[in-house]
Design a protein around this motif. Structure first.
Motif, short mmCIF file in Angstrom:
data_model
loop_
_atom_site.label_atom_id
_atom_site.label_comp_id
_atom_site.label_asym_id
_atom_site.label_seq_id
_atom_site.Cartn_x
_atom_site.Cartn_y
_atom_site.Cartn_z
N UNK A 82 0.86 -1.19 0.00
CA UNK A 82 0.00 0.00 0.00
C UNK A 82 0.89 1.24 0.00
N UNK A 108 4.70 -14.59 -2.86
CA UNK A 108 3.32 -15.05 -2.65
C UNK A 108 2.71 -15.67 -3.90
N UNK B 79 0.19 -17.74 -2.05
CA UNK B 79 -1.23 -17.37 -2.10
C UNK B 79 -1.98 -18.19 -3.14
N UNK B 107 -5.37 -14.29 4.63
CA UNK B 107 -3.99 -14.23 5.15
C UNK B 107 -3.11 -13.33 4.27
N UNK B 108 -3.18 -13.55 2.95
CA UNK B 108 -2.29 -12.84 2.03
C UNK B 108 -2.91 -11.55 1.48
N UNK B 109 -4.22 -11.36 1.70
CA UNK B 109 -4.91 -10.20 1.13
C UNK B 109 -5.52 -10.53 -0.22
N UNK B 110 -4.89 -11.41 -0.95
CA UNK B 110 -5.43 -11.90 -2.21
C UNK B 110 -4.90 -13.31 -2.42
N UNK B 111 -5.64 -14.10 -3.19
CA UNK B 111 -5.23 -15.48 -3.41
C UNK B 111 -5.86 -15.99 -4.69
N UNK B 112 -5.36 -17.13 -5.15
CA UNK B 112 -5.88 -17.73 -6.39
C UNK B 112 -6.10 -19.22 -6.19
N UNK B 274 -10.05 -11.47 -3.52
CA UNK B 274 -9.46 -10.24 -2.97
C UNK B 274 -10.18 -9.87 -1.67
N UNK B 278 -8.29 -6.24 3.90
CA UNK B 278 -6.84 -6.08 3.77
C UNK B 278 -6.50 -4.96 2.78
N UNK B 279 -7.20 -4.93 1.67
CA UNK B 279 -6.89 -3.93 0.63
C UNK B 279 -7.19 -2.51 1.09
N UNK B 280 -8.20 -2.36 1.93
CA UNK B 280 -8.60 -1.01 2.35
C UNK B 280 -7.93 -0.60 3.65
N UNK B 281 -7.04 -1.42 4.16
CA UNK B 281 -6.40 -1.10 5.43
C UNK B 281 -7.41 -1.07 6.58
#
Lengths: 338, 338
Positions: A82, A108, B79, B107-112, B274, B278-281
């Motif tokens: 960020x 990651x 992730x 955990x990671x904020x984003x994953x696949x 997503x 996590x993305x927005x803090x």
């Protein structure tokens, strides 16, 4: 054909740096912005090259931007970097966050760089191409101003909301695209207006929400997305991913916060990176060959890959060591140094 | 109006399970597939509901699919959740990987989640909606068969390559879309052919690469993407992200590997998640309100959000406790139990 001025690549960067410094950007920002303008000009991407110095200067004159803002990267143990641009232009924040984005994507498997509190004027392809240069696939999106109506709508709500993607190719320029999700760029409508031409069908509505081919009515009304309801859905996704997801403004909010005409929009940006090596379980080479077969099958039938014209311009301009801009633009740019 | 048969929700699931078990799917696969068909039928998504049992049965008869394949999830500290469907239908593998995808996204904020070596026939919206149900934004893509020409091309290279996205809304059905990047669905062209109607302009080319409005010439030639060169670029991105990125087949390779007509394609799938928190803090709530202002601004001007018709059907069918399918379909489905 308008008369052209030749500028060496050093002259492009020098002119940009001089104008930016003279306008009030500090050396770090001037360097990051000049680097972007240089790359666009090198690729004959005239709309996002030196021409944008007017917008950079106007944004500074408007007084809201901080020409010396030092970006701050938040500590993170997730895959998200960020970057807070702290009221400066986006590019220095992207430059600050990019090495960490690349590192996190490798750790990651995928990662994101979000940029908040930034002014933004630039093409997205240079940033996703940088990821491709690091062997990663890159995807980026930004909102803009609420000039575009959703499918079935009657007024502007969405931005021109560009989407850019780049895929690394071994020993070749990457597969890259960077397109607005509006059917037309706003600048194109201005050009139709100046030329006294009617717009094609299906690109705009007037202020009452009715289809129009009149450029001024379109500017007073709203543009439409490309591709009907599908393009509209995609544009809404971009609003969400580069706005509420990352705690930043939608195109409507950005427009409400905007400065005078000709200044850069203020909004966030998201850049995603994907590591083919991690995603393929270590089989990136075999899959590189598979992607090349796909590209070959496209090119062999006479279709073009996106960005081919830009890559051809780059090769030509690098080989001859100069770019060409219109004499009129070159003359007008001098006024920014007064 | 064709005569309709009413089926309770239990009957939908029961009929699907019976046909699948009778066809040769084990209980785990039959449950996962029946669950998907049930969800589509509940939303009156006829094309991806019980009708698909013919494809599931034909795929089994063709002999390539493993109706008892136990999906395997590769160990991962990234992730990325890599699910190997091991020659079975995709849905059981997605079901196996989904809890880990959700956990990793947090955990990671984003994953696949990537699914390899699978047969695939299903709509993508149920899977991205499941992510929205867990408070995550979801994005999914798959290739298909090479029926679609790239912009400027003369033959099929790309799949119909659907893209699905879902965004969580507090206390509301999510914002979801799921569209093919071809201008028309292949099934639509078949319907035009049966009705003896000409296609609209711009959806297909004949086998010589010339524009055609004749359905049979289109089926012998290729479809075009939606949205011209932008839709084409997006479709190529989907080929790359759901093919070479994840070490799986492109649409052309999938078509070469295909079974008899009417069987499910064999290719990979990628699902991205997503985490707004996590993305927005940690400011997901404030940004949920921001997204709601965006949706309200769209709906207030008379535009529809995607999936509204589907959500209305779901509410109605849940309230009355039954769905309707055509009598003819219901009769034909009985033959699959013989």
């Amino acid at each position: 054909m308008e008369p052209k001025t030749k500028l060496t690549l050093d002259q492009v960067r020098g002119l940009a740096t001089d104008v930016l410094t003279h306008s009030g950007y500090d050396a770090a920002h001037a360097g990051a912005i000049a680097g972007m303008l240089h790359r666009c000009q090198l690729d004959d991407c005239q709309s996002h090259g030196l021409f944008r110095l007017f917008m950079c200067a106007a944004t500074m004159r408007d007084g809201k931007i901080d020409g010396a803002a030092a970006p701050r990267i938040a500590p993170s143990d997730t895959a998200i970097v960020r970057a807070d641009a702290r009221g400066g232009m986006s590019l220095l924040a992207v430059q600050a966050g990019m090495p960490l984005l690349i590192e996190k994507a490798r750790v990651h498997g995928m990662a994101a760089l979000t940029v908040n509190n930034c002014f933004h004027f630039s093409a997205l392809w240079p940033e996703v191409e940088d990821l491709a240069g690091a062997g990663l696939a890159g995807l980026s999106m930004v909102p803009s101003h609420a000039w575009v109506a959703p499918a079935g709508g009657r007024r502007g709500t969405l931005g021109t909301n560009p989407l850019a993607f780049s895929w690394p190719r071994q020993g070749k320029t990457p597969f890259t695209f960077d397109f607005a999700t509006s059917g037309f760029a706003r600048g194109e409508i201005e050009l139709y207006k100046r030329a006294g031409k009617q717009l094609p069908e299906g690109v705009a509505i007037d202020r009452d929400g009715n289809p129009t081919r009149d450029p001024q009515a379109a500017l007073d009304g709203a543009m439409l997305t490309f591709g009907g309801h599908k393009g509209s859905a995609l544009s809404i996704m971009i609003e969400l991913m580069a706005g509420p997801l990352i705690d930043d403004l939608t195109s409507k909010e950005s427009q409400a916060a905007a400065g005078a005409d000709g200044t850069a929009p203020y909004h966030g940006q998201i850049i995603l990176a994907f590591d083919p090596d991690q995603f393929s379980g270590g089989k990136a080479d075999a899959n590189d060959a598979r992607a090349e077969r796909l590209f070959a099958d496209i090119v062999d039938q006479g279709a073009r890959l996106p960005s081919q014209r830009r890559y051809a311009a780059r090769a030509r301009n690098l080989a001859r060591g100069y770019v060409e801009i219109s004499e009129g633009l070159h003359r007008d740019l001098q006024t920014l140094l007064e």
